[in-house]
Design a protein around this motif. Structure first.
Motif, PDB file in Angstrom:
ATOM      1  N   PHE A 102      -4.194  11.345  10.600  1.00 22.09           N
ATOM      2  CA  PHE A 102      -4.687  10.441   9.933  1.00 22.09           C
ATOM      3  C   PHE A 102      -6.084  10.806   9.713  1.00 22.09           C
ATOM      4  CE2 PHE A 102      -1.179   8.186  11.774  1.00 22.09           C
ATOM      5  CZ  PHE A 102      -0.503   7.597  10.744  1.00 22.09           C
ATOM      6  N   PHE A 103      -6.501  10.837   8.139  1.00 24.02           N
ATOM      7  CA  PHE A 103      -7.806  11.392   7.933  1.00 24.02           C
ATOM      8  C   PHE A 103      -8.384  10.627   6.849  1.00 24.02           C
ATOM      9  CE2 PHE A 103      -5.846  14.159   5.143  1.00 24.02           C
ATOM     10  CZ  PHE A 103      -6.998  14.255   4.119  1.00 24.02           C
ATOM     11  N   LYS A 104      -9.802  10.295   6.757  1.00 23.12           N
ATOM     12  CA  LYS A 104     -10.546   9.626   5.874  1.00 23.12           C
ATOM     13  C   LYS A 104     -11.999  10.324   5.728  1.00 23.12           C
ATOM     14  CE  LYS A 104     -12.720   5.922   8.689  1.00 23.12           C
ATOM     15  NZ  LYS A 104     -14.093   6.380   8.244  1.00 23.12           N
ATOM     16  N   LYS A 105     -12.827  10.177   4.559  1.00 25.50           N
ATOM     17  CA  LYS A 105     -13.966  10.327   4.504  1.00 25.50           C
ATOM     18  C   LYS A 105     -14.771   9.946   5.628  1.00 25.50           C
ATOM     19  CE  LYS A 105     -14.115  11.991  -0.114  1.00 25.50           C
ATOM     20  NZ  LYS A 105     -14.597  13.367  -0.191  1.00 25.50           N
ATOM     21  N   ALA A 106     -15.846  10.611   6.254  1.00 26.03           N
ATOM     22  CA  ALA A 106     -16.520  10.298   7.322  1.00 26.03           C
ATOM     23  C   ALA A 106     -17.815   9.331   6.804  1.00 26.03           C
ATOM     24  CB  ALA A 106     -17.318  11.314   7.977  1.00 26.03           C
ATOM     25  N   GLY A 107     -18.141   8.532   7.721  1.00 28.63           N
ATOM     26  CA  GLY A 107     -19.166   7.650   7.624  1.00 28.63           C
ATOM     27  C   GLY A 107     -20.659   8.475   7.519  1.00 28.63           C
ATOM     28  N   GLU A 108     -21.841   7.956   7.956  1.00 27.20           N
ATOM     29  CA  GLU A 108     -22.867   8.599   8.224  1.00 27.20           C
ATOM     30  C   GLU A 108     -23.036   9.351   9.244  1.00 27.20           C
ATOM     31  OE1 GLU A 108     -25.392   8.783   5.530  1.00 27.20           O
ATOM     32  OE2 GLU A 108     -23.579   7.871   4.296  1.00 27.20           O
ATOM     33  N   GLU A 109     -22.324   8.854  10.482  1.00 28.17           N
ATOM     34  CA  GLU A 109     -22.565   9.313  11.710  1.00 28.17           C
ATOM     35  C   GLU A 109     -21.605  10.691  12.121  1.00 28.17           C
ATOM     36  OE1 GLU A 109     -20.724   5.959  14.443  1.00 28.17           O
ATOM     37  OE2 GLU A 109     -22.480   5.331  13.345  1.00 28.17           O
ATOM     38  N   VAL A 148      -1.637  12.245   6.818  1.00 21.72           N
ATOM     39  CA  VAL A 148      -1.656  11.236   5.994  1.00 21.72           C
ATOM     40  C   VAL A 148      -3.316  11.012   5.433  1.00 21.72           C
ATOM     41  CG1 VAL A 148      -1.330   8.896   5.905  1.00 21.72           C
ATOM     42  CG2 VAL A 148       0.200  10.206   7.232  1.00 21.72           C
ATOM     43  N   PRO A 149      -3.522  11.370   4.300  1.00 22.51           N
ATOM     44  CA  PRO A 149      -4.819  10.948   3.900  1.00 22.51           C
ATOM     45  C   PRO A 149      -4.992   9.494   3.627  1.00 22.51           C
ATOM     46  CG  PRO A 149      -3.738  12.663   2.240  1.00 22.51           C
ATOM     47  CD  PRO A 149      -2.649  11.853   3.359  1.00 22.51           C
ATOM     48  N   LEU A 150      -6.134   9.027   4.271  1.00 21.89           N
ATOM     49  CA  LEU A 150      -6.465   7.555   4.102  1.00 21.89           C
ATOM     50  C   LEU A 150      -7.595   7.642   2.905  1.00 21.89           C
ATOM     51  CD1 LEU A 150      -6.328   6.254   7.419  1.00 21.89           C
ATOM     52  CD2 LEU A 150      -4.538   6.191   5.686  1.00 21.89           C
ATOM     53  N   GLU A 151      -7.246   7.466   1.451  1.00 22.71           N
ATOM     54  CA  GLU A 151      -8.125   7.534   0.449  1.00 22.71           C
ATOM     55  C   GLU A 151      -8.488   5.912   0.260  1.00 22.71           C
ATOM     56  OE1 GLU A 151      -6.637  11.247  -1.779  1.00 22.71           O
ATOM     57  OE2 GLU A 151      -5.070   9.875  -1.601  1.00 22.71           O
ATOM     58  N   GLY A 152      -9.782   5.811   0.038  1.00 23.18           N
ATOM     59  CA  GLY A 152     -10.227   4.455  -0.359  1.00 23.18           C
ATOM     60  C   GLY A 152     -10.260   3.307   0.549  1.00 23.18           C
ATOM     61  N   MET A 173       0.688  -1.316   0.127  1.00 20.56           N
ATOM     62  CA  MET A 173      -0.086  -0.055   0.124  1.00 20.56           C
ATOM     63  C   MET A 173       0.791   1.279  -0.130  1.00 20.56           C
ATOM     64  SD  MET A 173      -2.585   1.435   2.935  1.00 20.56           S
ATOM     65  CE  MET A 173      -3.355  -0.078   3.126  1.00 20.56           C
ATOM     66  N   LYS A 174       0.514   2.270  -0.855  1.00 24.20           N
ATOM     67  CA  LYS A 174       1.140   3.275  -1.084  1.00 24.20           C
ATOM     68  C   LYS A 174       0.447   4.657  -0.286  1.00 24.20           C
ATOM     69  CE  LYS A 174       4.116   2.627  -4.906  1.00 24.20           C
ATOM     70  NZ  LYS A 174       4.684   3.418  -6.147  1.00 24.20           N
ATOM     71  N   LEU A 175       0.799   5.267   0.576  1.00 21.27           N
ATOM     72  CA  LEU A 175       0.126   6.338   1.226  1.00 21.27           C
ATOM     73  C   LEU A 175       1.122   7.621   1.006  1.00 21.27           C
ATOM     74  CD1 LEU A 175      -0.289   5.011   4.867  1.00 21.27           C
ATOM     75  CD2 LEU A 175      -2.008   5.121   2.831  1.00 21.27           C
ATOM     76  N   ARG A 176       0.253   8.790   0.781  1.00 22.38           N
ATOM     77  CA  ARG A 176       1.029  10.137   0.624  1.00 22.38           C
ATOM     78  C   ARG A 176       0.979  10.623   2.180  1.00 22.38           C
ATOM     79  NH1 ARG A 176      -2.499  13.652  -3.158  1.00 22.38           N
ATOM     80  NH2 ARG A 176      -4.316  12.565  -2.360  1.00 22.38           N
ATOM     81  N   VAL A 177       2.338  11.211   2.578  1.00 27.90           N
ATOM     82  CA  VAL A 177       2.351  11.898   3.809  1.00 27.90           C
ATOM     83  C   VAL A 177       3.041  13.337   3.445  1.00 27.90           C
ATOM     84  CG1 VAL A 177       3.874  11.585   5.797  1.00 27.90           C
ATOM     85  CG2 VAL A 177       3.285   9.673   4.742  1.00 27.90           C
ATOM     86  N   TYR A 178       2.128  14.133   4.150  1.00 23.87           N
ATOM     87  CA  TYR A 178       2.779  15.735   4.056  1.00 23.87           C
ATOM     88  C   TYR A 178       3.101  16.075   5.312  1.00 23.87           C
ATOM     89  CZ  TYR A 178      -0.599  15.556  -0.032  1.00 23.87           C
ATOM     90  OH  TYR A 178      -1.371  15.136  -1.139  1.00 23.87           O
ATOM     91  N   GLN A 179       4.283  16.817   5.294  1.00 25.44           N
ATOM     92  CA  GLN A 179       4.949  17.329   6.556  1.00 25.44           C
ATOM     93  C   GLN A 179       4.740  18.997   6.527  1.00 25.44           C
ATOM     94  OE1 GLN A 179       8.717  15.889   7.749  1.00 25.44           O
ATOM     95  NE2 GLN A 179       8.785  17.650   9.424  1.00 25.44           N
ATOM     96  N   LEU A 180       4.021  19.497   7.317  1.00 26.54           N
ATOM     97  CA  LEU A 180       3.832  20.854   7.502  1.00 26.54           C
ATOM     98  C   LEU A 180       4.310  21.466   8.609  1.00 26.54           C
ATOM     99  CD1 LEU A 180       1.055  19.535   6.260  1.00 26.54           C
ATOM    100  CD2 LEU A 180       0.812  21.661   5.655  1.00 26.54           C
ATOM    101  N   ASP A 181       4.676  22.655   8.657  1.00 26.40           N
ATOM    102  CA  ASP A 181       4.825  23.578   9.932  1.00 26.40           C
ATOM    103  C   ASP A 181       3.780  24.562  10.266  1.00 26.40           C
ATOM    104  OD1 ASP A 181       7.496  22.621  10.603  1.00 26.40           O
ATOM    105  OD2 ASP A 181       8.249  23.818   8.491  1.00 26.40           O
ATOM    106  N   SER A 182       3.181  24.193  11.021  1.00 23.71           N
ATOM    107  CA  SER A 182       2.000  24.857  11.777  1.00 23.71           C
ATOM    108  C   SER A 182       2.180  26.314  12.504  1.00 23.71           C
ATOM    109  CB  SER A 182       0.894  24.265  12.591  1.00 23.71           C
ATOM    110  OG  SER A 182       0.474  23.159  11.805  1.00 23.71           O
ATOM    111  N   PHE A 183       1.517  27.115  12.319  1.00 24.56           N
ATOM    112  CA  PHE A 183       1.615  28.417  13.185  1.00 24.56           C
ATOM    113  C   PHE A 183       2.881  29.290  12.603  1.00 24.56           C
ATOM    114  CE2 PHE A 183       0.008  25.290  16.612  1.00 24.56           C
ATOM    115  CZ  PHE A 183      -1.353  25.787  16.398  1.00 24.56           C
ATOM    116  N   THR A 184       3.299  29.131  11.329  1.00 26.37           N
ATOM    117  CA  THR A 184       4.226  30.072  10.736  1.00 26.37           C
ATOM    118  C   THR A 184       3.980  30.009   9.431  1.00 26.37           C
ATOM    119  OG1 THR A 184       6.639  30.248  10.926  1.00 26.37           O
ATOM    120  CG2 THR A 184       5.713  27.895  10.711  1.00 26.37           C
ATOM    121  N   THR A 185       4.683  31.034   8.776  1.00 24.56           N
ATOM    122  CA  THR A 185       4.846  30.906   7.319  1.00 24.56           C
ATOM    123  C   THR A 185       6.130  30.737   6.877  1.00 24.56           C
ATOM    124  OG1 THR A 185       5.388  33.391   7.287  1.00 24.56           O
ATOM    125  CG2 THR A 185       3.018  32.880   7.001  1.00 24.56           C
TER     126      THR A 185
END
Length: 148
Positions: A51-58, A24-28, A1-13
């Motif tokens: 880690f995040f994914k599309k939500a179910g119904e609830e 890490v988006p969990l797609e599909g 399985m291949k996953l995309r991983v984004y690394q970011l610095d929050s609270f700064t520019t």
């Protein structure tokens, strides 16, 4: 399985400043096994990996989100949630001005304004009366239990 991983610095520019987080988006797929998410977070070695994914119904949110530090799962992570909102809006082309996440701490919303600023609504946790405060807390505050 291949996953995309984004690394970011929050609270700064600025690069290499702020609070680092991986996203890490969990797609599909459903959630990966907890031990796998924990190992990915340890490999990233940032203070948090979201880690995040599309939500179910609830739950009321469009996405489900969970966070792991290199050592354990977290109940709430502000900078990881803001980083996830940024990834959704700026890199994955999410439409609109806000996105809601179902989380272990409740419903969270990241909003984006027209100036590139992001805000996060935290869940409200009401204060509770504690009949017998921990002794270490009282000592750290330098007060007696009657003062609280």
């Amino acid at each position: 399985m291949k996953l995309r991983v984004y690394q970011l610095d929050s609270f700064t520019t600025k690069v290499f400043e702020g609070n680092p987080a991986c996203v890490v988006p969990l797609e599909g797929v459903e959630w990966l096994p907890d031990d796998v998410m924990q190992k990915i977070s340890g490999e990233n070695n940032a203070s948090a990996t979201a880690f995040f994914k599309k939500a179910g119904e609830e739950g009321g949110g469009k996405y489900d989100i969970r966070w792991f530090s290199p050592h354990r799962e977290l109940k709430l992570c502000g900078h990881g949630t803001l980083a996830t909102g940024y990834v959704l809006f700026e890199l994955l082309e999410e439409e609109g001005g806000g996105v809601k996440f179902n989380s272990p701490s409740g419903l969270l919303e990241v909003r984006r304004d027209g100036k590139g600023l992001y805000t996060l609504d935290f869940p409200l946790k009401k204060a509770e009366v504690v009949a017998d405060p921990p002794k270490a807390l009282l000592e750290a505050m330098g007060v007696s239990s009657s003062a609280i």
